[in-house]
Scaffold this motif. Structure first.
Motif, short mmCIF file in Angstrom:
data_model
loop_
_atom_site.label_atom_id
_atom_site.label_comp_id
_atom_site.label_asym_id
_atom_site.label_seq_id
_atom_site.Cartn_x
_atom_site.Cartn_y
_atom_site.Cartn_z
N LYS A 3 0.85 -1.18 0.00
CA LYS A 3 0.00 0.00 0.00
C LYS A 3 0.89 1.23 0.00
N VAL A 4 0.60 2.16 -0.90
CA VAL A 4 1.34 3.41 -0.97
C VAL A 4 0.39 4.53 -0.54
N ILE A 5 0.74 5.22 0.53
CA ILE A 5 -0.08 6.32 1.02
C ILE A 5 0.45 7.61 0.42
N ILE A 6 -0.43 8.32 -0.29
CA ILE A 6 -0.06 9.57 -0.96
C ILE A 6 -0.41 10.73 -0.02
N GLY A 7 0.63 11.34 0.53
CA GLY A 7 0.42 12.45 1.45
C GLY A 7 0.53 13.81 0.79
N ARG A 8 1.17 13.85 -0.37
CA ARG A 8 1.32 15.09 -1.14
C ARG A 8 1.46 14.70 -2.60
N VAL A 34 -6.47 14.80 1.44
CA VAL A 34 -7.91 14.92 1.18
C VAL A 34 -8.41 16.27 1.68
N GLY A 35 -7.91 16.70 2.82
CA GLY A 35 -8.30 18.01 3.34
C GLY A 35 -7.89 19.14 2.42
N ALA A 36 -6.67 19.04 1.88
CA ALA A 36 -6.20 20.07 0.94
C ALA A 36 -7.04 20.08 -0.32
N LEU A 109 -4.18 16.14 -8.16
CA LEU A 109 -3.78 16.50 -6.80
C LEU A 109 -3.25 17.92 -6.72
N ASP A 110 -3.05 18.56 -7.87
CA ASP A 110 -2.63 19.96 -7.92
C ASP A 110 -3.86 20.85 -7.70
N PRO A 111 -3.79 21.84 -6.81
CA PRO A 111 -4.95 22.70 -6.55
C PRO A 111 -5.47 23.40 -7.79
N ALA A 112 -4.61 23.58 -8.83
CA ALA A 112 -5.05 24.27 -10.04
C ALA A 112 -6.16 23.52 -10.76
N ALA A 113 -6.25 22.20 -10.56
CA ALA A 113 -7.30 21.42 -11.21
C ALA A 113 -8.65 21.69 -10.57
N GLY A 114 -8.66 21.88 -9.25
CA GLY A 114 -9.88 22.23 -8.55
C GLY A 114 -10.94 21.15 -8.54
N VAL A 115 -10.55 19.88 -8.69
CA VAL A 115 -11.54 18.80 -8.67
C VAL A 115 -11.78 18.35 -7.24
N SER A 116 -12.81 17.56 -7.06
CA SER A 116 -13.18 17.13 -5.72
C SER A 116 -12.32 15.97 -5.25
N PRO A 117 -12.18 15.83 -3.93
CA PRO A 117 -11.48 14.65 -3.42
C PRO A 117 -12.21 13.36 -3.76
#
Length: 500
Positions: A3-8, A34-36, A109-117
């Motif tokens: 399992k790979v946990i993606i933190g950033r 997810v919060g970000a 995962l980049d904020p520029a995309a602005g998609v939902s978690p």
């Protein structure tokens, strides 16, 4: 399974993408990430209020001047997928489509995309459940990857297709809705701006480049082993392998590896044929080309690929769909590998010459009665000739589409397809050379232990037989990673070689 946990976002790098493509790990988004994503999504939705935003409340391409009413906007993000899913088989391989999804997730995962978690989690769910959209490998002639990405998006909606979970090539594509039900997943619609975001960027080309560069690293190292074995057979002079000739780290690694693998037999002639003498710099060029693709991949993963992108509270049209950097770097690698195939065919021809090897003509069991390796070389020549057409740069050849709104394409999928064809062909040519080397060793040429696994996998003796079966065995061994030397470990480690 790991399992790979993606933190950033940076955690989902090309190494992880390659592992995800192979099905070697599961992905999980860390709560902090997810919060970000939740905050960036909230900011994007707030910024959409009262604005005219391309692809959100307008049409696309030449229809971007048309405003959509509230009812049309509710359907628009899903319709973006359905009407653009115009591709057909052949589909991307399973690992290729998984690489596309992983790269798509990374860019989201980049904020520029602005998609939902939730959309990001759904992509991770698809990968973890191995529900893989059927994505066309050809016919993506747009400024970007709208057609292949529309197929991936249609699968998320449950109206598209996914690859059959059976053996490769057994069943092709099946309806996504039934595959979702079997996996315990539900179709998902796209929210405001999520559809246009899904269609933008070059995640397919990025994922394909990850896989292509990883495969090229393995194959280049195998060519080093094969070239060294051919050097040993003809007892080539060590002069062109002197350390003082290294003008780069890549060439230093190649020269060291060839010297280590060359064997101890005394040179049989003052000079080896040119194809033997220039192999080392050609391998160094190929290594640099692989590194160039990897660097382009890293830039693509870190770039803003959305258009319009949400930057500093504004929606900005970008060029993130172009793929120019990746396409150009893939073209350079493809050309370098075609040249390696040409050199391999030339070395193979020299192995058939008794003036070079001191062995029987054509490495024949009984010259005249037996053909030996003559037809094997013909196969290598035919494959090499075919590969030359794939060295034509895919970056050129713009064709206007969308009523002139899109007047240039990067044709990135075509560049990746050319590389894939050349990887397959170079592996074939290398198999021909390795078979000739084994034949030469069995006829009394100097040998080393580097090809013991290949020798053991072939029928005994040197008499003529259906050598195509031997070549199939060698190709399978090469595809599984057999016949690798030190060059891959040394150079790959220095450059951060992705798993694969």
């Amino acid at each position: 399974m790991n399992k790979v946990i993606i933190g950033r976002p940076e955690d989902l790098d090309r190494t992880v993408i390659a592992a995800v493509a192979r099905g070697a790990c599961h992905l999980e988004l860390a709560p902090g990430l997810v919060g970000a994503l939740t905050r960036s999504r909230r900011s994007t939705l707030a910024a959409l209020e009262g604005r005219v935003v391309y692809g959100v409340n307008t049409g696309m391409g030449a229809m971007s001047g048309l405003r959509l009413d509230a009812e049309a906007q509710r359907r628009h993000q899903d319709n973006l997928m359905i009407g653009r899913a115009v591709g057909s088989a052949p589909w991307l391989r399973r690992d290729q489509a998984r690489a596309l999804l992983a790269a798509r997730l990374r860019t989201f995962l980049d904020p520029a995309a602005g998609v939902s978690p939730e959309l990001c989690r759904r992509l991770a769910d698809l990968l973890n459940a191995d529900v893989v959209p059927a994505i066309p490998a050809r016919g993506s002639g747009a400024a970007g990857e709208i057609i292949p990405l529309a197929h991936a998006g249609a699968a998320l909606l449950g109206v598209g297709q996914v690859l059959d979970a059976g053996p490769i090539g057994a069943g092709g594509a099946v309806d996504a809705s039934s595959a979702f039900a079997e996996a315990g997943l539900a179709p998902r619609s796209f929210g405001p701006k999520e559809g246009i975001a899904f269609l933008e960027g070059v995640p397919g080309l990025t994922g394909l480049a990850v896989l292509g560069s990883a495969a090229a690293r393995v194959l280049i190292d195998q060519v080093v082993v094969g070239a060294a074995a051919s050097h040993t057979v003809i007892r080539a002079s060590l002069d062109p392998l002197q350390p003082a000739l290294a003008d780069s780290d890549e060439l230093r690694v190649v020269l060291e590896s060839l010297r280590d693998l060359r064997g101890k037999a005394e040179p049989g002639a003052l000079q080896a044929p040119v194809s033997f003498r220039v192999t080392a710099p050609a391998l160094a060029v190929a290594m640099r080309a692989v590194a160039g693709v990897e660097a382009a991949v890293d830039r693509a993963l870190n770039a803003v690929t959305d258009s319009p992108a949400h930057l500093d509270g504004e929606f900005v049209g970008t060029f993130g769909f172009a793929g120019t950097d990746l396409t150009a770097s893939l073209g350079a690698l493809t050309t370098a590998l075609v040249h390696l195939a040409e050199l391999g065919a030339a070395r193979l021809h020299r192995l058939l010459d008794p003036r070079v090897t001191g062995l029987a003509p054509q490495l024949s069991h009984s010259p005249g009665l037996h053909a030996g390796m003559a037809a094997v070389h013909k196969r290598a020549a035919g494959v090499t000739h075919r590969l030359r057409r794939f060295a034509v740069p895919a970056l050129t050849g713009a064709i206007e589409t969308s009523l002139g709104q899109e007047d240039v394409q990067s044709f990135g999928f075509e560049a990746a397809e050319c590389l894939d064809e050349v990887l397959t062909g170079l592996r074939d040519v290398l198999a021909c050379e390795l078979l000739a080397v084994v034949q030469a060793q069995r006829l009394g040429a100097p040998s080393s232990s580097t090809l013991d696994d290949i020798d053991a996998a072939l029928p005994p003796g040197t008499a003529d037989r259906p050598f195509g079966r031997d070549l199939d065995r060698i190709v399978s061994l090469l595809s599984a990673g057999t016949a690798r030397g030190a060059a891959d470990d040394q150079f790959g480690t220095e450059q951060g070689r992705p798993a694969g």
